[in-house]
Design a protein around this motif. Structure first.
Motif, short mmCIF file in Angstrom:
data_model
loop_
_atom_site.label_atom_id
_atom_site.label_comp_id
_atom_site.label_asym_id
_atom_site.label_seq_id
_atom_site.Cartn_x
_atom_site.Cartn_y
_atom_site.Cartn_z
N PRO A 232 0.80 -1.23 0.00
CA PRO A 232 0.00 0.00 0.00
C PRO A 232 0.83 1.28 0.00
O PRO A 232 0.28 2.36 -0.19
CB PRO A 232 -0.77 -0.11 1.31
CG PRO A 232 0.13 -0.92 2.19
CD PRO A 232 0.82 -1.90 1.30
N ILE A 313 -5.45 -8.19 -6.91
CA ILE A 313 -6.65 -7.57 -6.34
C ILE A 313 -6.86 -6.25 -7.08
O ILE A 313 -6.13 -5.28 -6.87
CB ILE A 313 -6.50 -7.31 -4.82
CG1 ILE A 313 -6.25 -8.61 -4.05
CG2 ILE A 313 -7.74 -6.60 -4.27
CD1 ILE A 313 -7.44 -9.51 -3.90
N PHE A 314 -7.84 -6.22 -7.93
CA PHE A 314 -8.16 -5.04 -8.75
C PHE A 314 -6.90 -4.41 -9.35
O PHE A 314 -6.76 -3.20 -9.40
CB PHE A 314 -8.95 -4.01 -7.94
CG PHE A 314 -10.18 -4.59 -7.30
CD1 PHE A 314 -11.11 -5.26 -8.09
CD2 PHE A 314 -10.39 -4.53 -5.94
CE1 PHE A 314 -12.24 -5.82 -7.52
CE2 PHE A 314 -11.52 -5.10 -5.35
CZ PHE A 314 -12.45 -5.75 -6.15
N THR A 338 -2.48 -6.02 0.25
CA THR A 338 -3.51 -5.24 -0.45
C THR A 338 -4.04 -4.12 0.45
O THR A 338 -3.96 -4.21 1.69
CB THR A 338 -4.62 -6.18 -0.94
OG1 THR A 338 -5.48 -5.43 -1.79
CG2 THR A 338 -5.45 -6.76 0.20
N GLU A 378 -8.97 10.91 -7.05
CA GLU A 378 -8.62 9.70 -6.32
C GLU A 378 -7.71 8.81 -7.15
O GLU A 378 -7.93 8.66 -8.34
CB GLU A 378 -9.89 8.94 -5.98
CG GLU A 378 -9.60 7.81 -5.02
CD GLU A 378 -10.74 6.83 -4.92
OE1 GLU A 378 -11.69 6.94 -5.72
OE2 GLU A 378 -10.67 5.96 -4.07
N GLY A 379 -6.69 8.29 -6.52
CA GLY A 379 -5.80 7.39 -7.24
C GLY A 379 -6.52 6.09 -7.46
O GLY A 379 -6.70 5.31 -6.55
N ILE A 380 -6.96 5.86 -8.65
CA ILE A 380 -7.79 4.67 -8.84
C ILE A 380 -7.03 3.54 -9.48
O ILE A 380 -7.61 2.53 -9.82
CB ILE A 380 -9.06 4.98 -9.66
CG1 ILE A 380 -8.67 5.47 -11.04
CG2 ILE A 380 -9.95 5.94 -8.94
CD1 ILE A 380 -9.80 5.38 -12.00
N GLY A 381 -5.73 3.71 -9.63
CA GLY A 381 -4.94 2.58 -10.11
C GLY A 381 -5.39 2.19 -11.50
O GLY A 381 -5.94 2.99 -12.24
N ILE A 406 -14.16 -1.75 0.19
CA ILE A 406 -14.51 -1.24 -1.14
C ILE A 406 -13.37 -0.39 -1.71
O ILE A 406 -12.96 0.61 -1.12
CB ILE A 406 -15.82 -0.42 -1.09
CG1 ILE A 406 -16.90 -1.31 -0.46
CG2 ILE A 406 -16.23 0.03 -2.49
CD1 ILE A 406 -18.23 -0.63 -0.29
N TYR A 407 -12.86 -0.86 -2.84
CA TYR A 407 -11.81 -0.15 -3.57
C TYR A 407 -12.47 0.78 -4.58
O TYR A 407 -13.54 0.47 -5.11
CB TYR A 407 -10.93 -1.16 -4.33
CG TYR A 407 -10.11 -2.09 -3.45
CD1 TYR A 407 -10.72 -3.09 -2.71
CD2 TYR A 407 -8.73 -1.97 -3.40
CE1 TYR A 407 -9.97 -3.94 -1.90
CE2 TYR A 407 -7.97 -2.84 -2.62
CZ TYR A 407 -8.59 -3.81 -1.87
OH TYR A 407 -7.85 -4.65 -1.10
N MET A 408 -11.80 1.87 -4.89
CA MET A 408 -12.26 2.78 -5.94
C MET A 408 -13.71 3.22 -5.70
O MET A 408 -14.48 3.34 -6.64
CB MET A 408 -12.13 2.11 -7.32
CG MET A 408 -10.68 1.83 -7.66
SD MET A 408 -10.48 0.81 -9.12
CE MET A 408 -10.79 -0.81 -8.49
N VAL A 434 -10.28 5.29 4.67
CA VAL A 434 -8.86 5.55 4.91
C VAL A 434 -8.25 6.06 3.61
O VAL A 434 -8.34 5.40 2.58
CB VAL A 434 -8.11 4.28 5.38
CG1 VAL A 434 -6.64 4.60 5.64
CG2 VAL A 434 -8.76 3.70 6.62
N GLY A 437 -3.61 4.97 3.00
CA GLY A 437 -3.29 4.00 4.06
C GLY A 437 -1.81 3.63 4.03
O GLY A 437 -1.26 3.40 2.98
N1 SAH Z 1 -4.03 -3.69 -6.36
C1 SAH Z 1 -4.35 -2.66 -5.40
C2 SAH Z 1 -5.68 -2.00 -5.69
C3 SAH Z 1 -5.68 -1.22 -6.97
S1 SAH Z 1 -7.22 -0.44 -7.27
C4 SAH Z 1 -4.35 -3.29 -4.00
O1 SAH Z 1 -4.28 -4.51 -3.88
O2 SAH Z 1 -4.39 -2.54 -3.04
C5 SAH Z 1 -6.92 1.17 -6.60
C6 SAH Z 1 -7.69 1.37 -5.33
O3 SAH Z 1 -7.06 0.72 -4.26
C7 SAH Z 1 -7.78 2.81 -4.90
O4 SAH Z 1 -8.81 3.49 -5.55
C8 SAH Z 1 -8.10 2.65 -3.44
O5 SAH Z 1 -9.44 2.30 -3.25
C9 SAH Z 1 -7.27 1.44 -3.08
N2 SAH Z 1 -5.95 1.80 -2.52
C10 SAH Z 1 -4.76 1.48 -3.02
N3 SAH Z 1 -3.76 1.92 -2.22
C11 SAH Z 1 -4.35 2.51 -1.18
C12 SAH Z 1 -3.88 3.15 0.01
N4 SAH Z 1 -2.58 3.26 0.27
N5 SAH Z 1 -4.79 3.65 0.87
C13 SAH Z 1 -6.11 3.54 0.63
N6 SAH Z 1 -6.62 2.95 -0.45
C14 SAH Z 1 -5.75 2.44 -1.36
#
Ligand code: SAH
Length: 500
Positions: A232, A313-314, A338, A378-381, A406-408, A434, A437
């Motif tokens: 993260p 994971i996403f 993740t 938002e960093g949505i990767g 919940i991501y993104m 968060v 994170g």
């Molecule tokens: N593969 C990544 C997820 C990529 S999708 C993983 O496993 O974490 C991108 C999303 O992940 C972001 O929109 C957010 O929802 C989440 N994310 C990634 N890093 C984060 C961080 N440091 N703090 C909070 N959310 C995070």
């Protein structure tokens, strides 16, 4: 250097182990890892020794004979090595005398003064064994060093030993000159074949090495891609394997979500290629990224494809694996921490606390359409460009006793909240958001489903946000007595009752 390390080929070597039940069991566990021919002189038995004998027998190359009594000098004739594992000093002295009279090389456990050789502390990676000796003076010092070596040596090193054994005969035949073999090994160990073996694919590495040998050295080299989870953000949350691969990379292909402090850990002279994405921003397409990875590997380079969190994971790691495999490129995947796990840990929200939840689901908010957060960067990767928007069967996520990570979700919070309320979650359901994170800029918001859209609009700045929905989000770590200063900004909505 008062002691000199030697290594003894153990295949068929005759070894006597003389001992009291408990001590002998521990030595036997070590010897059973070798292909030695061991005779155990143990007058007494114990459940530990019986169990150890049984498991030793399971080693295919190990050979054990048991004699239920103490040996005399005659009985110890013909053994190359004798291990004496007894507590009693006089018995140890006498047995050592017998063994030496029989012409053996003797070790008496915990008695360096009586021993012809000491047993070093060992770090084992299959065929590769590292021995740490302190001349029998300070076993604790040896253990201290061993812990450091354990952490430093990749677990896949043993696979390189296995590869060396498999290639040995062929290599002697094909490259009869020692210097040629040395050059071949140096190239192999530092290149993609070595990486492939260390990743566990010894058969694949062997086939690739044999193909290289058969072709001669003029052919183009072949690279490999490691799809690596960078976690993260906090570099401490990187896996040891990720760190080692970064340090061996020729090229690092990374996303926006990868923390710069992690890039700093990569090999200095590696090339860094940024293929990052941000919501609604122009970015390299997935097809272009796949093509780049394939081209770099075909150029013989050792590629690390670094992704935020975990690649599967996403993270579209699966699509990259498919593309690379289809192109015939060797690929390995290294998991990462993740975002859901990192955010939950730092906020103190146990995702499956047994009082609150029996399941946790990782979801993407991506399917929920656009919400209030249009302007929030938002960093949505990578998943932002996922193409179609698969809508989920949200009714499955309404139940109590299940936590949602919940991501993104922050960009689509209106749609998300509407779906969760419609699925049956109450508006007072706790939600933890968060942002960033595990990074120095980490911020947390405790809210409820009913107030989330309002709160989040004010809370979110520019970082990636993870939402945790459900009773698990009620918990909170109290940092007041924490030794490490915590300067994380926390926001608690008036309706959000939290504990901790
Ligand atoms: N593969 C990544 C997820 C990529 S999708 C993983 O496993 O974490 C991108 C999303 O992940 C972001 O929109 C957010 O929802 C989440 N994310 C990634 N890093 C984060 C961080 N440091 N703090 C909070 N959310 C995070």
């Amino acid at each position: 250097m008062r002691v000199f390390p030697l290594s003894v080929p153990m295949h068929g070597t005759r070894v006597a182990l003389v001992g009291a039940a408990g001590l002998a069991a521990r030595k036997l566990a070590l010897l059973a890892k070798t292909p030695a021919d061991v005779t155990l002189f143990a007058p007494e038995s114990s459940p530990e020794l019986t169990a150890q004998i049984a498991s030793s027998m399971a080693h295919p190359e190990f050979c054990l004979t048991r004699v239920p009594g103490w040996p005399d000098a005659t009985a110890l004739r013909g053994f190359a090595l004798v291990f004496i594992a007894v507590e009693d000093r006089d018995a140890g002295t006498e047995l050592a005398r017998f063994a030496r009279a029989a012409g053996a090389f003797v070790n008496v456990v915990d008695r360096p003064d009586l021993s012809d050789f000491h047993v070093p502390a060992i770090v084992e990676r299959g065929e590769v064994v590292v021995a740490i000796a302190t001349g029998g003076l300070a076993p604790s010092l040896a253990r201290f060093v061993r812990a450091k070596v354990e952490a430093a040596l990749p677990s896949g090193l043993g696979f390189l030993g296995e590869l060396a054994r498999r290639l040995e005969t062929n290599l002697r035949h094909t490259l009869p000159v020692a210097g040629d073999r040395r050059r071949f090994w140096e190239k192999l160990l530092h290149g993609p074949i070595g990486q492939r073996a260390q990743a566990g694919d010894v058969a694949g590495a062997e086939a690739q090495a044999l193909a290289d040998l058969a072709r001669g050295t003029d052919e183009a080299p072949r690279g490999m891609v490691h799809i690596v989870g960078a976690g993260p953000g906090d570099p401490d949350l990187l896996t040891l394997r990720a760190l080692r691969l970064l340090q061996a990379a020729d090229v690092v292909v990374h996303d926006r979500l990868v923390d710069p402090r992690i890039l700093d850990l990569a090999r200095r002279d590696a090339d860094f290629i940024f293929v990052g994405k941000k919501a609604q921003a122009h970015s390299m397409s997935q097809a272009a990224i796949n093509a780049l990875l394939i081209a770099e590997a075909r150029a013989g380079r050792n590629v690390v494809r670094l992704k935020g969190g975990d690649p599967f994971i996403f993270g579209r790691g699966g699509e990259e694996v498919d593309a690379l495999k289809a192109a015939g490129i060797a690929v390995s995947v290294v998991p990462g921490v993740t975002a859901a796990l990192a955010c939950a840990a730092s906020a103190g929200a146990a995702l499956t606390h047994r009082d609150y939840a029996h399941a946790v689901t990782f979801l993407t908010g991506h399917a929920c359409g656009e919400g209030i957060g249009e302007g929030i960067g938002e960093g949505i990767g990578e998943a932002a460009n996922a193409g179609g928007r698969p809508d989920l069967d949200w009714s499955a996520f309404g139940g109590s006793g299940q936590t949602l990570a919940i991501y993104m979700g922050a960009l689509r919070v209106d749609g998300l909240v509407a779906r969760l309320l419609a699925a049956g979650r109450p508006s007072e359901e706790p939600v933890l958001a968060v942002e960033n994170g595990s990074r120095p800029e980490e911020r947390r918001l405790w809210s409820t489903l009913g107030t989330l859209a309002h709160d989040l609009g004010r809370f979110v700045q520019d970082g990636p946000v993870l939402l945790i929905v459900g009773e698990a989000a009620r918990q909170r770590v109290d940092h007041s007595d924490c030794a490490i200063p915590v300067e994380i900004q926390e926001f608690i909505h008036a309706d959000a009752e939290i504990t901790g």
